[in-house]
Scaffold this motif. Structure first.
Motif, PDB file in Angstrom:
ATOM      1  N   THR A  59       0.923  -1.223   0.091  1.00  0.00           N
ATOM      2  CA  THR A  59       0.011   0.074  -0.149  1.00  0.00           C
ATOM      3  C   THR A  59       0.873   1.229   0.099  1.00  0.00           C
ATOM      4  OG1 THR A  59      -0.187  -0.216   2.558  1.00  0.00           O
ATOM      5  CG2 THR A  59      -1.975  -1.285   1.160  1.00  0.00           C
ATOM      6  N   PRO A  60       0.357   2.342  -0.071  1.00  0.00           N
ATOM      7  CA  PRO A  60       0.981   3.741  -0.015  1.00  0.00           C
ATOM      8  C   PRO A  60       1.932   3.911   1.354  1.00  0.00           C
ATOM      9  CG  PRO A  60      -0.953   4.205  -0.985  1.00  0.00           C
ATOM     10  CD  PRO A  60      -1.059   2.700  -0.403  1.00  0.00           C
ATOM     11  N   ASN A  61       3.165   4.334   1.222  1.00  0.00           N
ATOM     12  CA  ASN A  61       4.086   4.279   2.323  1.00  0.00           C
ATOM     13  C   ASN A  61       3.544   4.780   3.632  1.00  0.00           C
ATOM     14  OD1 ASN A  61       5.609   3.767   0.168  1.00  0.00           O
ATOM     15  ND2 ASN A  61       6.683   5.871   0.214  1.00  0.00           N
ATOM     16  N   ALA A  62       2.595   5.730   3.716  1.00  0.00           N
ATOM     17  CA  ALA A  62       2.043   6.455   4.961  1.00  0.00           C
ATOM     18  C   ALA A  62       1.272   5.320   5.699  1.00  0.00           C
ATOM     19  CB  ALA A  62       1.265   7.736   4.863  1.00  0.00           C
ATOM     20  N   LYS A  82       9.153  -1.385   1.040  1.00  0.00           N
ATOM     21  CA  LYS A  82       9.770  -0.374   1.808  1.00  0.00           C
ATOM     22  C   LYS A  82       9.179   0.880   1.422  1.00  0.00           C
ATOM     23  CE  LYS A  82      12.298   0.688  -1.817  1.00  0.00           C
ATOM     24  NZ  LYS A  82      11.124   1.169  -2.584  1.00  0.00           N
ATOM     25  N   PRO A  83       9.119   1.876   2.159  1.00  0.00           N
ATOM     26  CA  PRO A  83       9.772   2.135   3.506  1.00  0.00           C
ATOM     27  C   PRO A  83       9.022   1.262   4.372  1.00  0.00           C
ATOM     28  CG  PRO A  83       8.754   4.327   2.979  1.00  0.00           C
ATOM     29  CD  PRO A  83       8.893   3.345   1.786  1.00  0.00           C
ATOM     30  N   LEU A  84       9.445   0.676   5.443  1.00  0.00           N
ATOM     31  CA  LEU A  84       8.651   0.088   6.504  1.00  0.00           C
ATOM     32  C   LEU A  84       8.067   0.996   7.165  1.00  0.00           C
ATOM     33  CD1 LEU A  84       8.190  -2.561   8.325  1.00  0.00           C
ATOM     34  CD2 LEU A  84       9.996  -1.937   9.715  1.00  0.00           C
ATOM     35  N   ALA A  85       8.128   2.295   7.301  1.00  0.00           N
ATOM     36  CA  ALA A  85       7.497   3.429   7.861  1.00  0.00           C
ATOM     37  C   ALA A  85       7.943   4.476   7.348  1.00  0.00           C
ATOM     38  CB  ALA A  85       7.682   3.209   9.623  1.00  0.00           C
ATOM     39  N   THR A  86       7.452   5.775   7.859  1.00  0.00           N
ATOM     40  CA  THR A  86       7.858   7.172   7.376  1.00  0.00           C
ATOM     41  C   THR A  86       8.457   7.955   8.205  1.00  0.00           C
ATOM     42  OG1 THR A  86       5.756   8.137   7.615  1.00  0.00           O
ATOM     43  CG2 THR A  86       6.089   7.268   5.442  1.00  0.00           C
ATOM     44  N   SER A  87       8.757   7.352   9.647  1.00  0.00           N
ATOM     45  CA  SER A  87       9.307   7.921  10.711  1.00  0.00           C
ATOM     46  C   SER A  87      10.187   6.820  11.342  1.00  0.00           C
ATOM     47  CB  SER A  87       8.458   8.907  11.519  1.00  0.00           C
ATOM     48  OG  SER A  87       7.971   7.680  12.311  1.00  0.00           O
ATOM     49  N   PRO A  88      11.549   7.202  12.056  1.00  0.00           N
ATOM     50  CA  PRO A  88      12.109   6.221  12.752  1.00  0.00           C
ATOM     51  C   PRO A  88      11.254   5.984  14.009  1.00  0.00           C
ATOM     52  CG  PRO A  88      13.406   8.268  12.311  1.00  0.00           C
ATOM     53  CD  PRO A  88      12.211   8.460  11.802  1.00  0.00           C
ATOM     54  N   GLU A  89      10.243   6.756  14.721  1.00  0.00           N
ATOM     55  CA  GLU A  89       9.689   6.262  15.766  1.00  0.00           C
ATOM     56  C   GLU A  89       8.552   5.055  15.275  1.00  0.00           C
ATOM     57  OE1 GLU A  89      11.534  10.020  16.327  1.00  0.00           O
ATOM     58  OE2 GLU A  89       9.689   9.282  14.721  1.00  0.00           O
ATOM     59  N   VAL A 154       4.787  11.685  -4.571  1.00  0.00           N
ATOM     60  CA  VAL A 154       5.165  12.935  -4.674  1.00  0.00           C
ATOM     61  C   VAL A 154       4.520  13.612  -3.518  1.00  0.00           C
ATOM     62  CG1 VAL A 154       5.242  15.330  -6.018  1.00  0.00           C
ATOM     63  CG2 VAL A 154       5.546  13.267  -7.181  1.00  0.00           C
ATOM     64  N   ASP A 155       3.613  13.245  -3.066  1.00  0.00           N
ATOM     65  CA  ASP A 155       2.593  13.873  -1.984  1.00  0.00           C
ATOM     66  C   ASP A 155       3.167  13.314  -0.353  1.00  0.00           C
ATOM     67  OD1 ASP A 155       0.951  14.693  -0.010  1.00  0.00           O
ATOM     68  OD2 ASP A 155      -1.002  13.726  -0.900  1.00  0.00           O
ATOM     69  N   PRO A 156       3.816  14.189   0.147  1.00  0.00           N
ATOM     70  CA  PRO A 156       4.434  13.638   1.547  1.00  0.00           C
ATOM     71  C   PRO A 156       3.384  13.058   2.559  1.00  0.00           C
ATOM     72  CG  PRO A 156       5.190  15.948   1.239  1.00  0.00           C
ATOM     73  CD  PRO A 156       4.078  15.579   0.137  1.00  0.00           C
ATOM     74  N   GLU A 157       2.127  13.314   2.304  1.00  0.00           N
ATOM     75  CA  GLU A 157       0.975  12.720   3.273  1.00  0.00           C
ATOM     76  C   GLU A 157       0.802  11.209   2.714  1.00  0.00           C
ATOM     77  OE1 GLU A 157      -0.868  14.201   5.726  1.00  0.00           O
ATOM     78  OE2 GLU A 157       0.837  15.782   5.478  1.00  0.00           O
ATOM     79  N   ARG A 158       1.178  10.900   1.688  1.00  0.00           N
ATOM     80  CA  ARG A 158       0.879   9.575   1.140  1.00  0.00           C
ATOM     81  C   ARG A 158       2.291   8.684   1.194  1.00  0.00           C
ATOM     82  NH1 ARG A 158      -2.539   8.598  -3.860  1.00  0.00           N
ATOM     83  NH2 ARG A 158      -2.673   6.684  -2.714  1.00  0.00           N
ATOM     84  N   GLY A 159       3.177   9.540   0.548  1.00  0.00           N
ATOM     85  CA  GLY A 159       4.607   8.976   0.269  1.00  0.00           C
ATOM     86  C   GLY A 159       5.682   9.140   1.444  1.00  0.00           C
ATOM     87  N   GLY A 160       5.579   9.948   2.346  1.00  0.00           N
ATOM     88  CA  GLY A 160       6.444  10.270   3.568  1.00  0.00           C
ATOM     89  C   GLY A 160       7.378  11.652   2.996  1.00  0.00           C
ATOM     90  N   PRO A 161       8.220  11.833   3.816  1.00  0.00           N
ATOM     91  CA  PRO A 161       8.703  13.212   3.824  1.00  0.00           C
ATOM     92  C   PRO A 161       9.805  13.263   2.802  1.00  0.00           C
ATOM     93  CG  PRO A 161       9.632  12.227   5.780  1.00  0.00           C
ATOM     94  CD  PRO A 161       8.369  11.279   5.240  1.00  0.00           C
TER      95      PRO A 161
END
Length: 369
Positions: A59-62, A82-89, A154-161
């Motif tokens: 699914t999308p990254n977020a 991947k990515p497994l997540a969009t933040s280290p936390e 391209v969208d950070p809300e879906r793909g991450g920063p």
């Protein structure tokens, strides 16, 4: 990616239990198109199905971390894009949850599964290369070259920063660390957004290219270039490692050979199981002289991930800790770009133990999400 995962799961002789998309009707269409038994109406319905042993998250990254945590909480093994997540936390939470549940969470850093990558790794581990002095790598594509080219990433809300580095730079650093057995300990990065506006996105906040200088814990230095705006380059992942005795170079667009550089008498090593280290030879799916490529590498990854779900411990299988490592590296690249200076990269997390016997899947059955 669901089609690639489905082909690989089928190759691993998994039962394709079902598919899930954002709508029940979409799930039914996807199941029919991919050859799954059924479409699910919700993630809850999928996770409640005892026939499902392994969930493939495409699914999308977020959405990754939330969906993986739900699957792990239901006692399922997971293969997560991947990515497994969009933040280290979030990535740390996934690692901890998988460890506590005793399930496998695998992340498809599939370029590890080219036989000639494993041959390079074996040569470094055996000492033939000597002390690693420098690394030079690039991952170049052209699918985002035009401002008319667009994608949900391209969208950070879906793909991450991060876009280019998180999407393909993560593969490059994973290849570097897998081959050398070393880790990137600090880096300095600069990012470039070539097109501020795209067909469906205004004020683009994610990068088209990244240039990174690295230092490793073992004392090597190197440069990495990542771009999705390199004309003519479709998927050119290239890594060169220079040691005190030999150099090694692998090119993913020419994956059947490994260049071994010597001061006198350089050579090209072919993908021939009779000439390779055991871990490289086991990944040779077809006889020497017959081309082997990306889907074969993906098939080998999924076969090993499903074997791990049954309790095996395949060599160099990328797990949740490796996915979290990529998230940490991406965060460091973003922090370096913001600060304009060098950033230390956290040490890799410790790999979790193998899945417990009670959670091992006797015959993995998959569901694509």
């Amino acid at each position: 990616m669901a089609a690639v995962h489905t082909r690989a799961a089928r190759s691993a002789r998994a039962r394709l239990v079902g598919a899930l998309t954002s709508t029940p009707e979409g799930s039914r269409r996807a199941a029919a198109a991919l050859g799954h038994e059924r479409g699910y109406g919700s993630l809850e319905e999928l996770l409640a199905d005892d026939a499902v042993d392994v969930v493939h998250v495409c699914t999308p990254n977020a959405l990754h971390a939330e969906q993986v945590l739900a699957a792990v909480g239901a006692g399922k093994h997971v293969v997560c894009e991947k990515p497994l997540a969009t933040s280290p936390e979030e990535a740390s939470a996934v690692v901890d949850a998988a460890d506590a549940a005793g399930v496998v969470v695998a992340v498809p850093f599939v370029y590890r599964f080219h036989p000639m990558v494993r041959e390079a790794r074996a040569r470094v581990r055996s000492g033939e290369v000597g002390r690693v002095l420098t690394v030079a790598g690039s991952y170049l594509q052209d699918w985002m070259l035009s401002p008319e080219d667009d994608d949900w990433r391209v969208d950070p809300e879906r793909g991450g920063p991060s876009r280019a580095f998180a999407d393909i730079g993560s593969h490059l650093v994973d290849l570097l660390e897998t081959v050398t057995g070393d880790r990137v300990s600090s880096l300095a990065a600069t990012l470039s957004t070539v097109h501020p506006h795209r067909a469906q996105h205004r004020d683009v906040a994610t990068e088209d290219a990244a240039a990174v200088v690295v230092r490793t814990a073992g004392g090597a230095v190197g440069t990495l270039l990542v771009s999705q705006v390199a004309p003519g380059r479709k998927n050119r992942l290239h890594l060169e490692v220079a040691g005190s005795a030999e150099s090694l170079a692998f090119d993913q667009e020419d994956p059947e050979r490994l260049w071994v550089g010597r001061r006198s008498g350089s050579l090209l090593v072919p993908r021939d199981a009779d000439q390779l280290a055991p871990d490289a030879a086991r990944l040779c799916a077809v006889p020497a002289g017959h081309p082997q490529g990306y889907q074969d590498a993906f098939d080998a990854f999924v076969a090993d991930a499903h074997a791990a779900a049954r309790g095996a411990a395949p060599e160099a299988l990328p797990l949740a800790v490796d996915g979290a490592r990529a998230v940490d590296l991406t965060a460091a690249v973003l922090a370096s770009h913001r600060s304009g200076g060098w950033v230390d990269v956290p040490a890799p997390r410790t790999a979790p133990p193998a899945p417990t016997a009670s959670n091992a899947a006797p015959t993995p059955a998959g569901a694509a999400s």
